[in-house]
Design a protein around this motif. Sequence first.
Motif, PDB file in Angstrom:
ATOM      1  N   ARG A 110      -6.878  -3.283 -11.530  1.00 46.26           N
ATOM      2  CA  ARG A 110      -5.477  -2.960 -11.843  1.00 46.26           C
ATOM      3  C   ARG A 110      -4.720  -2.601 -10.566  1.00 46.26           C
ATOM      4  O   ARG A 110      -3.598  -3.051 -10.334  1.00 46.26           O
ATOM      5  CB  ARG A 110      -5.407  -1.814 -12.842  1.00 46.26           C
ATOM      6  N   VAL A 111      -5.354  -1.773  -9.728  1.00 49.99           N
ATOM      7  CA  VAL A 111      -4.714  -1.391  -8.468  1.00 49.99           C
ATOM      8  C   VAL A 111      -4.562  -2.618  -7.561  1.00 49.99           C
ATOM      9  O   VAL A 111      -3.509  -2.826  -6.939  1.00 49.99           O
ATOM     10  CB  VAL A 111      -5.523  -0.287  -7.773  1.00 49.99           C
TER      11      VAL A 111
ATOM     12  N   ARG B 298      -1.724  -4.731  -8.560  1.00 51.32           N
ATOM     13  CA  ARG B 298      -0.440  -4.129  -8.129  1.00 51.32           C
ATOM     14  C   ARG B 298      -0.203  -4.389  -6.646  1.00 51.32           C
ATOM     15  O   ARG B 298       0.927  -4.704  -6.231  1.00 51.32           O
ATOM     16  CB  ARG B 298      -0.473  -2.635  -8.422  1.00 51.32           C
ATOM     17  N   LEU B 299      -1.269  -4.273  -5.834  1.00 48.19           N
ATOM     18  CA  LEU B 299      -1.122  -4.537  -4.397  1.00 48.19           C
ATOM     19  C   LEU B 299      -0.788  -6.016  -4.145  1.00 48.19           C
ATOM     20  O   LEU B 299       0.052  -6.334  -3.296  1.00 48.19           O
ATOM     21  CB  LEU B 299      -2.416  -4.163  -3.660  1.00 48.19           C
TER      22      LEU B 299
ATOM     23  N   ALA C  46      -3.560   5.534  -4.718  1.00 47.61           N
ATOM     24  CA  ALA C  46      -4.347   4.604  -5.522  1.00 47.61           C
ATOM     25  C   ALA C  46      -4.846   3.427  -4.697  1.00 47.61           C
ATOM     26  O   ALA C  46      -5.876   2.811  -5.015  1.00 47.61           O
ATOM     27  CB  ALA C  46      -3.507   4.092  -6.692  1.00 47.61           C
ATOM     28  N   ALA C  47      -4.152   3.091  -3.615  1.00 49.84           N
ATOM     29  CA  ALA C  47      -4.561   1.966  -2.781  1.00 49.84           C
ATOM     30  C   ALA C  47      -5.951   2.170  -2.193  1.00 49.84           C
ATOM     31  O   ALA C  47      -6.630   1.201  -1.829  1.00 49.84           O
ATOM     32  CB  ALA C  47      -3.538   1.744  -1.669  1.00 49.84           C
TER      33      ALA C  47
ATOM     34  N   ARG D 282       0.839  -1.208   0.000  1.00 51.05           N
ATOM     35  CA  ARG D 282       0.000   0.000   0.000  1.00 51.05           C
ATOM     36  C   ARG D 282       0.869   1.251   0.000  1.00 51.05           C
ATOM     37  O   ARG D 282       0.554   2.252  -0.665  1.00 51.05           O
ATOM     38  CB  ARG D 282      -0.926   0.000   1.220  1.00 51.05           C
TER      39      ARG D 282
ATOM     40  N   GLU E  97     -10.374  -0.464 -13.277  1.00 47.94           N
ATOM     41  CA  GLU E  97      -9.332   0.340 -12.623  1.00 47.94           C
ATOM     42  C   GLU E  97      -9.019  -0.231 -11.243  1.00 47.94           C
ATOM     43  O   GLU E  97      -7.854  -0.340 -10.840  1.00 47.94           O
ATOM     44  CB  GLU E  97      -9.800   1.792 -12.509  1.00 47.94           C
ATOM     45  N   ALA E  98     -10.064  -0.611 -10.511  1.00 49.90           N
ATOM     46  CA  ALA E  98      -9.861  -1.173  -9.178  1.00 49.90           C
ATOM     47  C   ALA E  98      -9.060  -2.475  -9.252  1.00 49.90           C
ATOM     48  O   ALA E  98      -8.177  -2.715  -8.414  1.00 49.90           O
ATOM     49  CB  ALA E  98     -11.219  -1.425  -8.509  1.00 49.90           C
TER      50      ALA E  98
ATOM     51  N   ALA F 105       1.928   1.857  -3.454  1.00 55.49           N
ATOM     52  CA  ALA F 105       0.873   2.257  -4.387  1.00 55.49           C
ATOM     53  C   ALA F 105       0.371   3.673  -4.166  1.00 55.49           C
ATOM     54  O   ALA F 105      -0.323   4.240  -5.013  1.00 55.49           O
ATOM     55  CB  ALA F 105      -0.292   1.275  -4.296  1.00 55.49           C
TER      56      ALA F 105
ATOM     57  N   GLN G 115      -8.566   3.018  -3.706  1.00 62.15           N
ATOM     58  CA  GLN G 115      -9.619   2.750  -4.687  1.00 62.15           C
ATOM     59  C   GLN G 115     -10.205   1.351  -4.586  1.00 62.15           C
ATOM     60  O   GLN G 115     -11.207   1.056  -5.253  1.00 62.15           O
ATOM     61  CB  GLN G 115      -9.072   2.944  -6.107  1.00 62.15           C
TER      62      GLN G 115
END
Length: 996
Positions: free
Chosen positions: A245-246, A249-250, A201-202, A195, A242-243, A198, A204
């Motif tokens: 994608r985030v 990444r997390l 963006a985390a 987090r 979009e969520a 990120a 979202q």
Amino acid sequence: MTVPRIETTAGRLARLGFADAARAGRLLAELGPHAADDAGLLGDLVAVADPDLALTSLTRLAERDPGVLAALRNDPGLRGRLLGVFGVSAALAEHVVRHPGHWKALSGPSAVHPQAKDEPRDDLLRAVGADPRAAEPRAAADDTETLSALRVAYRRRLLCLAARDITGLVPLTEVTAELSDLAGAALEAALAIARAGAGEAADQVRLAVIGMGKCGARELNYISDVDVVFVAEPRDGVPEDEALRVATRLAQGTMRACGVSTPEGALWEVDAGLRPEGRAGPLVRTLASHLAYYRRWAKTWEFQALLKARAVAGDPALGAEYTVAVGELVWQAAARPGFVEDVQAMRRRVEAHIRADEQGRQLKLGPGGLRDIEFAVQLLQLVHGRHDPLLRRRATLTALTALSRGGYVGRDDARALAEAYAFLRQVEHLLQLHRLRRTHVVPEDPAALRRIGRALGMTTDPVGEFTARWKRHAMEARRLHEKLFYRPLLQAVARLPGEEARLSAAAAKARLEALGYADPQGALRHIAALTDGVSRRAAIQRTLLPVMLGWFADAPDPDAGLLGFRQVSDKLGTTPWYLRLLRDETAVAARMARLLGTSRYVTGLLLHAPDAVAMLGADAELSPRPAGALAAEAAAAVARHDDAESAVIAARALRRKELFRTAVADLVGVRDIEQVGMALSELNDVTIAAALSAAVGKVAADLGGGLPTRFAVIAMGRLGGFESSYASDADVMFVHEPLPGAAEKDATDAAFAVANELRRLLAAPAPDPPLHIDPDLRPEGRQGPLVRSLASYAAYYARWSAPWEAQALLRARFSAGDEGLGERFTALVDPLRYPRGGVPAAALREIRRLKARMEAERLPRGADPALHTKLGPGGLADVEWVAQLIQLGHAHKVPGLRTTRTLDALRAAVDAGLLAPGDAETLTHAWRFASRVRDAIMLVKGRAADSIPAGLRERVLISRALGYPPDASEDMLDDYRRATRRARRVVERVFYGDGA
């Protein structure tokens, strides 16, 4: 006067248990002048698993922090815990030396008390600079220093747990639960680091980390990959893509934070391979996407994995929602078609991938290993958990307890299995603690075995005691794994005295259904009939059936296997040797179960010759008997009877027994298709010869003297080619030759009488597969006389022979009767079938026309040509006609082609340069495959058919008989189509083109 012997320090240390006493003396001297005489220190050192290892590590720590020695003298509890860890784990000792302040965590009251549930999470979050009280904690930074801090804090807590574990302060279940909670805490801290990386963006997305496998069940090892699944939901107003994608990444950041190497090493790999679609699927999905996949696409093993799913980090509400939702699906999994077959196939695949050099040393995957126990417990949970919510437990030992309390497993069995599981897990922990490496293989090094044995409290002979106890537990675990599914079934139907666990009829039925029995009610009746009563037979059957039910379940058709076993047992159950053989010879019982559950043909043979069970004990019993020995036995059987009918019944009984021998050898893979064809053809020859002898004797007696003519049977078709199948008719021609001075009509009448009597005797009803005599390949076919003299054959072939008859004669050989007459017949037809000028153009056109007509007209209506083993493209006829066309064209000058066998003709064609080796290989493979499939159809169904069945169930049974796994019937079909398609291309080029 005896001078007392003065013991040296090295001698005393060696007596106390140090392996390298001289080195131990030097190390003790480095600890101080009084260390060698410190009874408390020496006593605790020699009590640990590896005193030399512990002393080495203590010396290194004292160099870094001399104050540890005074603390150890003043705190016996600290001394026992620290030296206990040092005597087992070189890796944790290395950690303490590198962080010398950490030994203090083993002193004081907190070192002996269990941790509070949230304590590891809060500790590790603080270590990475995150606020434990925050709803979604974030680390201070995403950098190497933070990652190293996580590892240091994690191993400090691991050190404390290992100390309590090694000194016996906590039971195994608490150790594995704390390890799992610690892993969850590390995942939470890793997510906080992700987090931080990120940024805003985390916010979202909501992300939950679901623990799977041992992590989810709170039964984790010291070192293991941590299996997880990620589930995410977008915050309000955030687009889903979009969520995700985030969230991805997390998730990647979380996995990296645990697995990346730093100056403090790595924690362990985070494995997300159990997610939908495995590594090919997206790393993160929404809850709806997870559920959609599981409802529509999930495989059986995925539901088995979900049995242990538990939210371990991230958004707790989302994690709880996930586990509740998938839990509803898990407990319906056992109702899926083929559920148990899938689970069993998965277990077989795991066992098949064990390295050969580790086979006998695998604690986890090998026979009697941890996976056997987990597999058995999980399968019973999934079968009965649909109806009994008390079985819905994640951890193996708690689930085993629930199964025992519910009556699904006997208490003694549950206790033995739990003891084996606990012992194997303890050994696994000791192996992993030594170097903090993931391993499940027991070492061969005596020093390592000694360390493990001493850690388990074995002091007299640590290596021997440990090895014996390990093998005993493994054998018991394997035995109980085999038994666990089945024993309660007997208790449900036979009501055995003294048994504790009682399955209800519904539970027994459910278990049988899950094991693959299509008619569980019928299976229960068979079990009851076999085990009812107090007779010795019933008692032995109660011993046999628990394991045999499992073997039947592993066979393609469990119901047929159990029914066949009951029928054979009804015939032989009072025969002393039968039950003793099955009880004492495991291989016989296992092979019998497999055969009865695979082949209706074999079952039918066994029912009429049940004493043939005795030949199942060894492969040597399945070797083909020499034709001469069979012929002698058949002749002796015929000679013992005065009437022809009884004589032929005896010969057919011999044939039945040898058919069983051949079919068993075929199904277990000790004879290939050419050997099977040879054995069946020789057996048919012997049977025809025996029946002919009886027929000749009867006709001669009716005539009041000897037979006025010589008589021979000429084998044709597949019999002539030594390529008989289980369903083959015996294609033959009859030839006779009047004796000197005999009237032509008398000789012909006698020959007709012999031929008709032979056919009658072999067609008479009897409890064995019939041998139909088919004489339709004779001159003029069915319109021609049944028997001809040798001279009549010569006249016919000289004037009227058609190309197809020359082709049919390529298979002609002597089978039975007067051997000299048979040789004269084959010499007569040799010029016809091996023509000097090859195949004339007109004859070649006629042969090709006949082949095309056969392809167009002889296929049964509605049959799929691609699945017809005989007449389909690339099938048996295609290959045989290619070989025969080459023989007709070239056998006059190539002696190797003068054979009645198809594959021998192809080999000779290659040797003579008449056929490319690749083409011959393609044709041979297709012919062998089609022959095997055709035989398998007969073996499985008990009746002949030339087409691969369209029905899935029958196709699965046939593919299993051919050696394919349970879920590979489509693979069998694909392989067959591929083989015949390639063969057809060769046929088009060689037979219809210029290749012949």
